[in-house]
Design a protein around this motif. Sequence first.
Motif, PDB file in Angstrom:
ATOM      1  N   PHE A 141       0.814  -1.220   0.000  1.00 13.01           N
ATOM      2  CA  PHE A 141       0.000   0.000   0.000  1.00 13.01           C
ATOM      3  C   PHE A 141       0.844   1.265   0.000  1.00 13.01           C
ATOM      4  O   PHE A 141       0.328   2.362  -0.222  1.00 13.01           O
ATOM      5  CB  PHE A 141      -0.939   0.002   1.211  1.00 13.01           C
ATOM      6  CG  PHE A 141      -0.262   0.239   2.543  1.00 13.01           C
ATOM      7  CD1 PHE A 141       0.365  -0.786   3.218  1.00 13.01           C
ATOM      8  CD2 PHE A 141      -0.248   1.505   3.118  1.00 13.01           C
ATOM      9  CE1 PHE A 141       1.001  -0.564   4.443  1.00 13.01           C
ATOM     10  CE2 PHE A 141       0.361   1.739   4.339  1.00 13.01           C
ATOM     11  CZ  PHE A 141       1.002   0.694   5.010  1.00 13.01           C
ATOM     12  N   LYS A 142       2.140   1.137   0.252  1.00 14.77           N
ATOM     13  CA  LYS A 142       2.988   2.335   0.325  1.00 14.77           C
ATOM     14  C   LYS A 142       3.027   3.074  -1.010  1.00 14.77           C
ATOM     15  O   LYS A 142       3.270   4.278  -1.045  1.00 14.77           O
ATOM     16  CB  LYS A 142       4.404   1.955   0.733  1.00 14.77           C
ATOM     17  CG  LYS A 142       4.495   1.143   2.005  1.00 14.77           C
ATOM     18  CD  LYS A 142       4.163   1.946   3.235  1.00 14.77           C
ATOM     19  CE  LYS A 142       4.315   1.094   4.495  1.00 14.77           C
ATOM     20  NZ  LYS A 142       3.992   1.787   5.714  1.00 14.77           N
ATOM     21  N   VAL A 162      13.064   5.948   7.016  1.00 12.52           N
ATOM     22  CA  VAL A 162      13.415   4.836   7.896  1.00 12.52           C
ATOM     23  C   VAL A 162      12.279   3.852   7.722  1.00 12.52           C
ATOM     24  O   VAL A 162      11.117   4.260   7.691  1.00 12.52           O
ATOM     25  CB  VAL A 162      13.466   5.286   9.372  1.00 12.52           C
ATOM     26  CG1 VAL A 162      13.862   4.127  10.276  1.00 12.52           C
ATOM     27  CG2 VAL A 162      14.417   6.445   9.535  1.00 12.52           C
ATOM     28  N   SER A 163      12.605   2.560   7.625  1.00 12.78           N
ATOM     29  CA  SER A 163      11.525   1.667   7.229  1.00 12.78           C
ATOM     30  C   SER A 163      11.658   0.258   7.774  1.00 12.78           C
ATOM     31  O   SER A 163      12.764  -0.240   7.973  1.00 12.78           O
ATOM     32  CB  SER A 163      11.484   1.626   5.704  1.00 12.78           C
ATOM     33  OG  SER A 163      10.526   0.711   5.246  1.00 12.78           O
ATOM     34  N   THR A 164      10.495  -0.378   7.971  1.00 15.19           N
ATOM     35  CA  THR A 164      10.479  -1.808   8.265  1.00 15.19           C
ATOM     36  C   THR A 164      10.440  -2.602   6.948  1.00 15.19           C
ATOM     37  O   THR A 164      10.200  -3.800   6.964  1.00 15.19           O
ATOM     38  CB  THR A 164       9.277  -2.189   9.155  1.00 15.19           C
ATOM     39  OG1 THR A 164       8.067  -1.777   8.501  1.00 15.19           O
ATOM     40  CG2 THR A 164       9.362  -1.524  10.518  1.00 15.19           C
ATOM     41  N   THR A 189       8.085   0.656   2.987  1.00 18.54           N
ATOM     42  CA  THR A 189       8.249   2.074   2.650  1.00 18.54           C
ATOM     43  C   THR A 189       9.536   2.254   1.854  1.00 18.54           C
ATOM     44  O   THR A 189       9.568   2.981   0.850  1.00 18.54           O
ATOM     45  CB  THR A 189       8.296   2.927   3.933  1.00 18.54           C
ATOM     46  OG1 THR A 189       7.051   2.774   4.625  1.00 18.54           O
ATOM     47  CG2 THR A 189       8.509   4.392   3.641  1.00 18.54           C
ATOM     48  N   PRO A 237      -4.241  -3.446   9.544  1.00 19.33           N
ATOM     49  CA  PRO A 237      -3.161  -3.566  10.522  1.00 19.33           C
ATOM     50  C   PRO A 237      -2.591  -2.194  10.863  1.00 19.33           C
ATOM     51  O   PRO A 237      -2.629  -1.279  10.038  1.00 19.33           O
ATOM     52  CB  PRO A 237      -2.106  -4.411   9.790  1.00 19.33           C
ATOM     53  CG  PRO A 237      -2.439  -4.331   8.342  1.00 19.33           C
ATOM     54  CD  PRO A 237      -3.862  -3.914   8.203  1.00 19.33           C
ATOM     55  N   GLY A 238      -2.076  -2.060  12.072  1.00 24.24           N
ATOM     56  CA  GLY A 238      -1.487  -0.778  12.486  1.00 24.24           C
ATOM     57  C   GLY A 238      -0.050  -0.959  12.950  1.00 24.24           C
ATOM     58  O   GLY A 238       0.252  -1.838  13.753  1.00 24.24           O
ATOM     59  N   GLY A 239       0.836  -0.132  12.408  1.00 21.80           N
ATOM     60  CA  GLY A 239       2.244  -0.136  12.821  1.00 21.80           C
ATOM     61  C   GLY A 239       2.613   1.260  13.254  1.00 21.80           C
ATOM     62  O   GLY A 239       2.443   1.663  14.409  1.00 21.80           O
ATOM     63  N   LEU A 297       1.046   3.739  12.132  1.00 21.67           N
ATOM     64  CA  LEU A 297      -0.309   4.318  12.159  1.00 21.67           C
ATOM     65  C   LEU A 297      -0.556   5.411  11.119  1.00 21.67           C
ATOM     66  O   LEU A 297      -1.500   6.192  11.229  1.00 21.67           O
ATOM     67  CB  LEU A 297      -0.677   4.798  13.573  1.00 21.67           C
ATOM     68  CG  LEU A 297      -0.651   3.666  14.625  1.00 21.67           C
ATOM     69  CD1 LEU A 297      -0.838   4.232  16.045  1.00 21.67           C
ATOM     70  CD2 LEU A 297      -1.730   2.631  14.346  1.00 21.67           C
ATOM     71  N   ALA A 319       6.850  -5.946   9.512  1.00 22.72           N
ATOM     72  CA  ALA A 319       6.355  -4.673   8.971  1.00 22.72           C
ATOM     73  C   ALA A 319       5.730  -3.807  10.060  1.00 22.72           C
ATOM     74  O   ALA A 319       5.765  -2.576   9.989  1.00 22.72           O
ATOM     75  CB  ALA A 319       5.344  -4.927   7.856  1.00 22.72           C
ATOM     76  N   ILE A 328       6.773  -2.079  15.590  1.00 19.34           N
ATOM     77  CA  ILE A 328       7.022  -0.675  15.916  1.00 19.34           C
ATOM     78  C   ILE A 328       6.463  -0.393  17.306  1.00 19.34           C
ATOM     79  O   ILE A 328       5.295  -0.687  17.574  1.00 19.34           O
ATOM     80  CB  ILE A 328       6.357   0.247  14.855  1.00 19.34           C
ATOM     81  CG1 ILE A 328       7.045   0.034  13.494  1.00 19.34           C
ATOM     82  CG2 ILE A 328       6.410   1.714  15.278  1.00 19.34           C
ATOM     83  CD1 ILE A 328       6.442   0.813  12.352  1.00 19.34           C
ATOM     84  N   SER A 333      -0.185  -8.084   7.072  1.00 20.39           N
ATOM     85  CA  SER A 333      -1.513  -7.921   6.466  1.00 20.39           C
ATOM     86  C   SER A 333      -2.536  -8.834   7.108  1.00 20.39           C
ATOM     87  O   SER A 333      -3.711  -8.482   7.254  1.00 20.39           O
ATOM     88  CB  SER A 333      -1.456  -8.260   4.973  1.00 20.39           C
ATOM     89  OG  SER A 333      -0.427  -7.553   4.345  1.00 20.39           O
ATOM     90  N   THR A 376      -2.264  -5.384   3.235  1.00 19.36           N
ATOM     91  CA  THR A 376      -1.351  -4.279   2.956  1.00 19.36           C
ATOM     92  C   THR A 376      -0.168  -4.656   2.074  1.00 19.36           C
ATOM     93  O   THR A 376       0.443  -3.792   1.448  1.00 19.36           O
ATOM     94  CB  THR A 376      -0.852  -3.720   4.293  1.00 19.36           C
ATOM     95  OG1 THR A 376      -0.522  -4.832   5.140  1.00 19.36           O
ATOM     96  CG2 THR A 376      -1.909  -2.859   4.968  1.00 19.36           C
TER      97      THR A 376
HETATM   98  N1  F0G Z   1       1.288  -3.611   6.724  1.00 22.64           N
HETATM   99  C1  F0G Z   1       2.453  -3.577   6.054  1.00 22.64           C
HETATM  100  C2  F0G Z   1       2.716  -4.633   5.051  1.00 22.64           C
HETATM  101  C3  F0G Z   1       3.386  -2.551   6.304  1.00 22.64           C
HETATM  102  O1  F0G Z   1       4.519  -2.511   5.636  1.00 22.64           O
HETATM  103  C4  F0G Z   1       3.088  -1.583   7.297  1.00 22.64           C
HETATM  104  C5  F0G Z   1       4.028  -0.514   7.617  1.00 22.64           C
HETATM  105  C6  F0G Z   1       1.855  -1.670   7.952  1.00 22.64           C
HETATM  106  C7  F0G Z   1       0.986  -2.698   7.648  1.00 22.64           C
HETATM  107  C8  F0G Z   1       1.451  -0.682   8.979  1.00 22.64           C
HETATM  108  O2  F0G Z   1       1.079   0.519   8.396  1.00 22.64           O
HETATM  109  O3  F0G Z   1       2.662   2.009   9.587  1.00 22.64           O
HETATM  110  O4  F0G Z   1       0.757   2.932   8.293  1.00 22.64           O
HETATM  111  O5  F0G Z   1       0.365   1.699  10.426  1.00 22.64           O
HETATM  112  N2  F0G Z   1       5.205  -0.451   7.204  1.00 22.64           N
HETATM  113  C9  F0G Z   1       6.083   0.695   7.398  1.00 22.64           C
HETATM  114  C10 F0G Z   1       7.349   0.548   6.589  1.00 22.64           C
HETATM  115  C11 F0G Z   1       6.271   1.113   8.764  1.00 22.64           C
HETATM  116  O6  F0G Z   1       8.381   1.122   6.952  1.00 22.64           O
HETATM  117  O7  F0G Z   1       7.306  -0.082   5.540  1.00 22.64           O
HETATM  118  P1  F0G Z   1       1.219   1.893   9.229  1.00 22.64           P
END
Ligand code: F0G
Length: 450
Positions: free
Chosen positions: A121-122, A144-146, A149, A247-249, A251, A318, A321, A367, A394
Amino acid sequence: MASKAWLRCIEEKCGASYPATEVRSECATCGNLLDVVYEWPGADAERLKQTWQARKLSREPEDLSGVWRFREIIPFLSPSARIISLREGNTPLLEAPRAAAYAGLASLAFKHQGFNPTGSFKDNGMTTGVSQGAALGKSVVTCVSTGNTSASMAAYAAAGGLQAVIFIPAGQIAAGKLAQALEYGALTIQVEANFDTTWKLVFHLVKDAGLYLLNSVNPFRVEGQKTIVVEMMEQLGWEPPDWIVLPGGNLGNTSAFGKGLREMQTLGLIHRLPRLAVIQAEGAAPLYNLLCRASRENRSALEIGLQPVSNPQTLATAIKIGAPASWKKALRELNATQGVCEKVTDQEIADAKAVIGQSGIGCEPASAASLAGARKLVAQGIIRPKDRVVAVLTGNLLKDPAYSLAYHEGTLALDTGGGKVAIEPRFGNAPVSVPPDAAQIRKLLAGRGR
Ligand code: F0G
């Protein structure tokens, strides 16, 4: 519909505003994040819907993008600005009866963002963020990324002729994502720390160095991610579902979805708001913890403030965090949509992921928190079995093949620091090995040719 755009502090009491052309992700007065806000001059919702529909027949690059096709709802670029697009968006809404049954729902649809050009989704937010960076004359972009991104930013930077500099927690991102960043030509800096430590370390460094920061604290990223829910509503005939589960990372996505939904309501495109359900991994659930505490103490979550999880743990890297940058924005959107936040274990994520796979759909671990969370919320009676639910996937299954292999082979385990917790392959599908022997293969096939 020509509009005026500017940046405004999310803290209502502050309300500081800045030109949309200013490079800034935080308020200079109070340090809070910023929103892109617009003056919407007399929008006609029906006309907008028709315009967006008609563009599906166009071959213009901005109409082929599932983000820029909705450009009237993200009108921050000047008409002459260059759009850096890889035909992002246009992701399907997939009915998934098997997953619905698993969650205890009559029906369930997945909005699968893994169909994006870099598989997550990025891309929806990166086309807008990188285009804004280029419009501001920036030539180096950073994040900075997991993993996702960075993969996405690297691709859009390459497509737009910009240099990408990415920071990732060493050894803590899925192989597919790292491979993408390298292939797209990003300067890839692996920091021997987790995401949160790396973020704290480099946030000011990159700003001081004049690099354009493209984490989701960049409000123009949020603008692109908003269009995920716009496209979703269009696919649903502008009839909002009861719930959107995601999902929330960090956010950022929760913030974008809520903003998009509220703006669609303001513009008359939808007449009620779906409820957002944000799902965190149990070992990385600071927003969930905050909301529990607020309810326990009968106090406002905003007033209590987020307590970071100091050593987040989950195999869904992902969303590993502990100190999400956009927690205040996410909280605002949960309040606006009567949303909820839930947490799920790594076992629940792994099983839900396998069920999504068995539906012929597949996704990456983070996801699957959406399906695991939907199931839990149905069991708790918060989501009702007949509610209309869209769960957001996601990222693509192929982002993290090592996880899938380990699950099906029965070797997946969460290292908690204090020992390993095995994940049971409850829906496992281990490969079968045979010697090159016809009789044995015949035996394996016996009874299967019906
Ligand atoms: N799902 C996936 C596959 C992700 O890569 C991320 C976030 C999330 C859910 C959570 O989304 O951060 O908007 O709440 N990934 C970030 C990254 C942090 O660096 O790729 P979020």
